[in-house]
Design an enzyme around this catalytic site. Sequence first.
Site, PDB file in Angstrom:
ATOM      1  N   TYR A   1     -34.908  -5.432  18.239  1.00 34.43           N
ATOM      2  CA  TYR A   1     -34.778  -5.294  16.785  1.00 34.43           C
ATOM      3  C   TYR A   1     -36.061  -5.841  16.150  1.00 34.43           C
ATOM      4  CZ  TYR A   1     -32.166  -5.030  12.385  1.00 34.43           C
ATOM      5  OH  TYR A   1     -31.723  -4.689  11.135  1.00 34.43           O
TER       6      TYR A   1
ATOM      7  N   GLY B   1     -29.123   5.951  13.026  1.00 30.86           N
ATOM      8  CA  GLY B   1     -29.405   7.111  13.875  1.00 30.86           C
ATOM      9  C   GLY B   1     -28.395   7.194  15.003  1.00 30.86           C
TER      10      GLY B   1
ATOM     11  N   ASN C   1     -17.130   8.566   7.912  1.00 32.80           N
ATOM     12  CA  ASN C   1     -16.054   7.677   8.364  1.00 32.80           C
ATOM     13  C   ASN C   1     -16.602   6.357   8.897  1.00 32.80           C
ATOM     14  OD1 ASN C   1     -13.351   7.078   8.926  1.00 32.80           O
ATOM     15  ND2 ASN C   1     -13.567   7.745  11.056  1.00 32.80           N
TER      16      ASN C   1
ATOM     17  N   TRP D   1     -33.637   0.126   4.590  1.00 33.60           N
ATOM     18  CA  TRP D   1     -33.351  -1.063   5.397  1.00 33.60           C
ATOM     19  C   TRP D   1     -33.119  -2.204   4.422  1.00 33.60           C
ATOM     20  CZ3 TRP D   1     -37.225  -4.100   8.967  1.00 33.60           C
ATOM     21  CH2 TRP D   1     -36.514  -4.942   9.824  1.00 33.60           C
TER      22      TRP D   1
END
Lengths: 387, 387
Positions: free
Chosen positions: B80, B300, B200, B324
Site C-alpha cells: 500500500y 479496482g 452493492n 483517494w
Amino acid sequence: MFLSAGKSSLRAQLRTPYSPISRMLTSHAVIFSSHGEPKDVLKTHTYEIDETKLGANEIVLKTLGAPINPSDINQVQGVYPSQPEKTTALGTSEPSAVGGNEGLFEITHVGSGVKEFQVGDWAIPTSVNFGTWRSYALCDAEKMMKVPNPDQSKAEGKKQGLSINQGATLSVNPLTAYLMLTHYVKLTPGKDWFIQNGGNSAVGKFASQIAKLLGFNSLSVVRDRSEIEDLKKDLKEVCGATQVITEEQNNSKEFGPQVKQWLKESGGEIKLALNCVGGKSSAGVARKLAPNGLMLTYGGMSFQPVTLPTSLHIFKNITSAGFWVTELLKSDPNLKRETVDRIVDWYTNGELLDAPSHENVWGNEDLAKVVISGVENSKSGKQLVKF
Amino acid sequence: MFLSAGKSSLRAQLRTPYSPISRMLTSHAVIFSSHGEPKDVLKTHTYEIDETKLGANEIVLKTLGAPINPSDINQVQGVYPSQPEKTTALGTSEPSAVGGNEGLFEITHVGSGVKEFQVGDWAIPTSVNFGTWRSYALCDAEKMMKVPNPDQSKAEGKKQGLSINQGATLSVNPLTAYLMLTHYVKLTPGKDWFIQNGGNSAVGKFASQIAKLLGFNSLSVVRDRSEIEDLKKDLKEVCGATQVITEEQNNSKEFGPQVKQWLKESGGEIKLALNCVGGKSSAGVARKLAPNGLMLTYGGMSFQPVTLPTSLHIFKNITSAGFWVTELLKSDPNLKRETVDRIVDWYTNGELLDAPSHENVWGNEDLAKVVISGVENSKSGKQLVKF
C-alpha cells in the site's frame, strides 16, 4: 501546363478573379447528400457566384488549397460526430453539404460593409464545417479569419511568407499540438517534460518542435523498426525532440533508470502525456507521469481503448482526459485567434516546419475525382488539393 | 462474560480508566516491524502509559473499536503506498508501527493545556497511520478530532448516539461516498444522476443513501445473480437507490432506451460515474455519462485496468480521474471536519445506515491473535475489533 506551373504563373492564375471583366464566377464544389464511401457519395456540383450582388457583410473567396484529413473522410462516411448541415442553398436538388474542413483562401471581393478584409488578403475558416473542397465560396466575413499573405509577411519583415500547405493545414495539427502543450498543465521551461506516443505522427512532430520553441523537454515514444536509429536521429535533429525511445524501452523495467536519469539531469518532471495510440501504449506513457499528472488523448491509432492501471488513478492521482481541437475552439474563438497568430509567427520566422503533403493539383477535370483520388492515396501520406 | 456483555456493563467496563486508583495503564498494541502476511508479521507489544506524566497538549485514549480494512492489510503486506513510520518510540526492540488506520476512541485523561477535549469525549484520528489496533494510546491532542459521544448527542436532542461501529468506520467509506458525490461535479438535486458499478459494495450503498439524502438520482450497476430481484429491491428500499440494473443490462443496446426514459422523466443527466471495478465495467458506466461527464475511480475489484473508449475522451470530453480519500483530506483538514460533521449528523438523526461489521471482541487474550483472526475472516465481510 497548369500541373507543372511554376510559382509565378500560379500566382497569375490565382489573380484571375481580379479582372474587372469577369463578374460571374463558377464554383466547383465537392458535395455529398448521403453518407458512404467517398468514391460512392462525393459528386461535383457547380454553381454561380455573382460578384456584383454581394451583401454588405459578404466576401468572395478563391480557394488556394484544402487538405483531405482523416476526419473529413469520416465525416463523409457518417462516422464523425461533427457534421456540416445539409442544405439546398447552393442550388442542389437534394440537401447537400460541401466536404472538407481546413483550407486556405484568398479574398477576391468584399461587400461594402466589410472592414476586416481587403481583396488579396488570405484567410482560413473561423470554424469547422465550412466546406473547403470547392474552388470559390461566398460567405459572411465573420466566417473567415485573416492570416498574412506572403506580401504582408514580407512587409512585416518576416523571413518568409506562409506556404499554401502551411496555411491550408493550420487549424488542426499545429493547433492541437500547441494547445495540448499549453492549455492544461503548466510546464516549467528548461525543466519539465511531456511524454507522447506516436512521436513520429504529424501532431507528434509538431509537439516536439513546439515544445522545443517553448523550452519544454519532450520524450517521444515510437514503434520499433529496422531504421529506428535513423528515425531517432531525425526526430531529435529535425523536430527537436529531447529524447526518443521505443515502445519496448518505455515498457521495460531495465530502461526505467535511464529515463529517471534524464529527469534528474533536467531537474524537472513529466507532468503531461499525449496519447494518440491507446491500449497498452497509453498505459505505458501514463505510467511515466509524475503524481498529479495529466494524460490527454487525441487519437486512437491502435483501435484499442485507453487503458489506465487503477493504481495510477487512485494513488498517483493521474487524470485522463480527451482533447478535440474543434470543441475547445468552438467555445473560445479568441483562443483560436491567439493560437493561429502564434503558429503563423513561427512559420514566417522560419522556426517551425510543416508536415509535407502530397499535392493533388486541380486543373479542369472533375474536382470530385481529384478529391476521391486524394482520399485513396491518403493512407500513404497527407494529401492536399491545390486549386 | 465480557463477550456477551450487555450495553450497560460494556459502558461500565469502558469507564474503568476513570478510577482514581489506577494511574499506570498497560496498552496492548498490534505491531509490525517488517512486511508480510499479517499472521506472520503481526505481534502484540505491551507498553505502559503513565497518566500522571502527560505533556500539556497530550491526551490519553481508550480504544472503543477499530476496523480491519483491506487497506490496513495491504499496509501490513507492504503493498500500500501510504505507510506509517516505524519507530522505537513505544519501546520495541526493532523500529515498528502499530497497525490499523480507523478507530473510535474515548478520552480518559487530558494534559493541562488541552482545550478541545474533556475526559469522556469521543474522538477519531485526524489523519491516517495513527495505529488504531491498540487498547490505549497517548498522543498530542491535535492528532484527534472530536465526535459526539452518546450523552452529548442526547443532550443535543438527537434521535440516537453514534454506535461504536459507526464511529470506528467513519473516516473511509462514508467520507469516500460523500466527497465523490459532492466535491467534483455539481449535481442538481431532484434532477441529475450518478451511475456506479459495485452498487452493492459498502461505499456503493453509502453513495446511494447519501445521494438520496442530497436529492440526487442514482443508477447502481450490480453483477447478475440468482437472487437479483431481492438485491434490487433491497438496494432501492433500504439504501434508497433510484434504479438498479445488472452489468448485462448496462451493456445492452436493448436496455439503453429504458435508461434514457428514466433520464427524460427526471429532466436530468448522468454527470458522474463512480468506478470501483475497472475493465469492461468501467467502460460501461463511462458510456452512460453525458458529455463533459466525470468518472471517478476509487477501486479496482476486477483487477483489470480502467478502460475507456477513445471516442468518449475525444468526442464526449469524458474525464477519468482517481479518488483517494487519504490524499484529498491530507491537503484539506477543514474538509474532513465538515464532512465528518455531516455524516455524524445523519447517523445521529437516524437517517443513514452504517455497514454492519462482524465484531471481534477482545477480552484478555493476545490482541494480535484477535486481529489475525479478523484478517482471515475479512473476505466474508467487514471486521471490527471491539475493545
